[in-house]
Design a protein around this motif. Structure first.
Motif, mmCIF file in Angstrom:
data_model
loop_
_atom_site.group_PDB
_atom_site.id
_atom_site.type_symbol
_atom_site.label_atom_id
_atom_site.label_comp_id
_atom_site.label_asym_id
_atom_site.label_seq_id
_atom_site.Cartn_x
_atom_site.Cartn_y
_atom_site.Cartn_z
ATOM 1 N N UNK A 197 0.810 -1.224 0.000
ATOM 2 C CA UNK A 197 0.000 0.000 0.000
ATOM 3 C C UNK A 197 0.839 1.269 0.000
ATOM 4 N N UNK A 198 2.154 1.124 0.160
ATOM 5 C CA UNK A 198 3.016 2.295 0.149
ATOM 6 C C UNK A 198 3.013 2.943 -1.234
ATOM 7 N N UNK A 199 2.974 4.270 -1.243
ATOM 8 C CA UNK A 199 2.968 5.055 -2.487
ATOM 9 C C UNK A 199 1.729 4.758 -3.338
ATOM 10 N N UNK A 200 0.603 4.506 -2.672
ATOM 11 C CA UNK A 200 -0.674 4.327 -3.358
ATOM 12 C C UNK A 200 -1.681 5.302 -2.740
ATOM 13 N N UNK A 201 -2.938 5.184 -3.147
ATOM 14 C CA UNK A 201 -3.981 6.066 -2.609
ATOM 15 C C UNK A 201 -4.504 5.593 -1.251
ATOM 16 N N UNK A 215 9.550 -0.807 6.161
ATOM 17 C CA UNK A 215 8.937 -1.305 4.930
ATOM 18 C C UNK A 215 9.308 -0.438 3.732
ATOM 19 N N UNK A 216 9.466 0.855 3.948
ATOM 20 C CA UNK A 216 9.913 1.739 2.866
ATOM 21 C C UNK A 216 11.340 1.383 2.452
ATOM 22 N N UNK A 217 12.191 1.103 3.434
ATOM 23 C CA UNK A 217 13.568 0.718 3.133
ATOM 24 C C UNK A 217 13.611 -0.600 2.362
ATOM 25 N N UNK A 218 12.717 -1.541 2.732
ATOM 26 C CA UNK A 218 12.652 -2.821 2.022
ATOM 27 C C UNK A 218 12.260 -2.610 0.560
ATOM 28 N N UNK A 219 11.298 -1.707 0.329
ATOM 29 C CA UNK A 219 10.882 -1.418 -1.045
ATOM 30 C C UNK A 219 12.008 -0.768 -1.846
ATOM 31 N N UNK A 220 12.723 0.156 -1.210
ATOM 32 C CA UNK A 220 13.853 0.796 -1.887
ATOM 33 C C UNK A 220 14.943 -0.223 -2.214
ATOM 34 N N UNK A 221 15.139 -1.169 -1.302
ATOM 35 C CA UNK A 221 16.184 -2.181 -1.509
ATOM 36 C C UNK A 221 15.842 -3.086 -2.686
ATOM 37 N N UNK A 222 14.593 -3.547 -2.764
ATOM 38 C CA UNK A 222 14.238 -4.421 -3.885
ATOM 39 C C UNK A 222 14.163 -3.624 -5.184
ATOM 40 N N UNK A 223 13.821 -2.329 -5.106
ATOM 41 C CA UNK A 223 13.848 -1.487 -6.295
ATOM 42 C C UNK A 223 15.260 -1.355 -6.840
ATOM 43 N N UNK A 224 16.228 -1.214 -5.946
ATOM 44 C CA UNK A 224 17.633 -1.140 -6.346
ATOM 45 C C UNK A 224 18.128 -2.481 -6.873
ATOM 46 N N UNK A 225 17.627 -3.557 -6.275
ATOM 47 C CA UNK A 225 17.997 -4.915 -6.696
ATOM 48 C C UNK A 225 17.620 -5.161 -8.160
ATOM 49 N N UNK A 226 16.509 -4.547 -8.597
ATOM 50 C CA UNK A 226 16.039 -4.752 -9.970
ATOM 51 C C UNK A 226 17.093 -4.330 -10.983
ATOM 52 N N UNK A 227 17.570 -3.075 -10.846
ATOM 53 C CA UNK A 227 18.454 -2.559 -11.897
ATOM 54 C C UNK A 227 19.939 -2.794 -11.627
ATOM 55 N N UNK A 228 20.304 -3.140 -10.376
ATOM 56 C CA UNK A 228 21.718 -3.396 -10.086
ATOM 57 C C UNK A 228 22.084 -4.874 -10.172
#
Length: 246
Positions: A197-201, A215-228
Motif C-alpha cells: 500500500x506504500x505510495x498508493x492512494x 517497509x519503505x527501506x525494504x521497497x527501496x532495496x528491492x527497487x535497487x535490486x532490480x536494476x543493479x
C-alpha cells in the motif's frame, strides 16, 4: 516482456444485487468504508504468506477509524449468491516499484512482479548464508588461535584419522554442505513482509512508525535490486549463458 493479463470470473449474482450488501472484505468506495470479515481475513493471511506481504495493514476509513486488514483494502472480497467467497482486484498483491514513483498517479501501475520478489528473497537468503558461514569460519579460527600455542595448525584429528586442515577455510564440498544446512533451517528465511500500500492512494495509519519506515527501506532495496542485480544478471545470461529465449 513486462506485460501481464489479469482475468477474473463473473461472480454469481453480482449483476442482480447491491454490491454493498455482498462486499465483506476491503473497500469498494475508495477507502471511505473498509470491511474485514474474519473468514476472508483468514484466507488473505495465507495469500500474504505466499506473496511475502504484511498481513496486518492499519488503514484509516472516512471517519478516521483505524481498520486492520491483511494485504490491502484495495483487494475486494465478495460473497456470491452461491455463498462462495471470491477475491478480486488483485493488483495490490504486488508492491510498487520505487524506480517509478511520480508526483501524482502516473506510475501507479508500475508494480513488482511476484517472481522478482521470490528472486530477491532467494538472493538475500543466499547472501545471508554466505555471511553466516564466513562468520563461523572467523569464530572458529579465533577459537583455535586461543586454544593452541602453535602459530599454525597443520593437522586435526577427525575420529581416529588425521586429516590435513585447509588453511584457507572450507573445501568446496563442505561449503556446499554448509549452504544446504543453512537453507533447510526455516528460521533462516528472510523475515521481510512488503507493504503493497506504500505510495498508493490507500490512507495508512501511523505513517511515521518504525514499521512503515522499515517497509519503505525494504521497497527501496528491492527497487535497487532490480536494476543493479536482476536486470544485469539476466542480460549476462542471455549473452553468455545457455538461455536461448528470455
Amino acid at each position: 516482456k513486462g506485460q501481464r493479463v489479469l482475468a477474473q470470473t463473473i461472480i454469481p449474482g453480482i449483476l442482480n444485487s447491491d454490491n454493498t450488501q455482498c462486499s465483506e472484505f476491503g473497500s469498494i468506495d475508495e477507502g471511505k468504508s473498509i470491511h474485514c470479515n474474519e473468514e476472508f481475513a483468514e484466507i488473505m493471511k495465507k495469500v500474504c504468506e505466499y506473496f511475502s506481504l504484511d498481513e496486518q495493514i492499519e488503514c484509516l476509513d472516512e471517519t478516521g477509524a483505524v481498520v486492520s486488514i491483511p494485504a490491502s483494502p484495495e483487494v475486494k472480497g465478495i460473497r456470491g449468491s452461491d455463498k462462495r467467497k471470491f477475491i478480486l482486484d488483485l493488483a495490490r498483491l504486488s508492491p510498487r516499484d520505487t524506480n517509478w514513483i511520480g508526483q501524482d498517479d502516473e506510475f501507479l501501475c508500475c508494480l513488482i512482479r511476484p517472481e522478482l520478489i521470490s528472486h530477491f528473497m532467494t538472493s538475500k537468503n543466499f547472501q545471508n548464508a554466505k555471511e553466516q558461514i564466513k562468520q563461523e569460519l572467523k569464530d572458529k579460527k579465533e577459537e583455535e588461535t586461543k586454544d593452541t600455542s602453535a602459530a599454525e595448525i597443520t593437522e586435526v584429528k577427525a575420529g581416529e584419522e588425521g586429516e590435513q586442515a585447509d588453511k584457507k577455510g572450507l573445501s568446496y564440498a563442505d561449503y556446499i554442505n554448509k549452504l544446504q544446512e543453512y537453507f533447510t533451517q526455516p528460521d533462516n528465511k528472510p523475515k521481510i513482509r512488503f507493504n503493497s500500500n506504500l505510495y498508493t492512494r490507500v490512507n495508512l495509519a501511523n505513517t511515521d512508525s518504525a514499521k512503515i519506515e522499515t517497509q519503505k527501506k525494504d521497497l527501496l532495496e528491492i527497487g535497487e535490486f532490480i536494476y543493479k542485480q536482476a536486470i544485469p544478471t539476466l542480460v549476462n545470461e542471455l549473452l553468455h549463458g545457455e538461455i536461448i529465449l528470455p
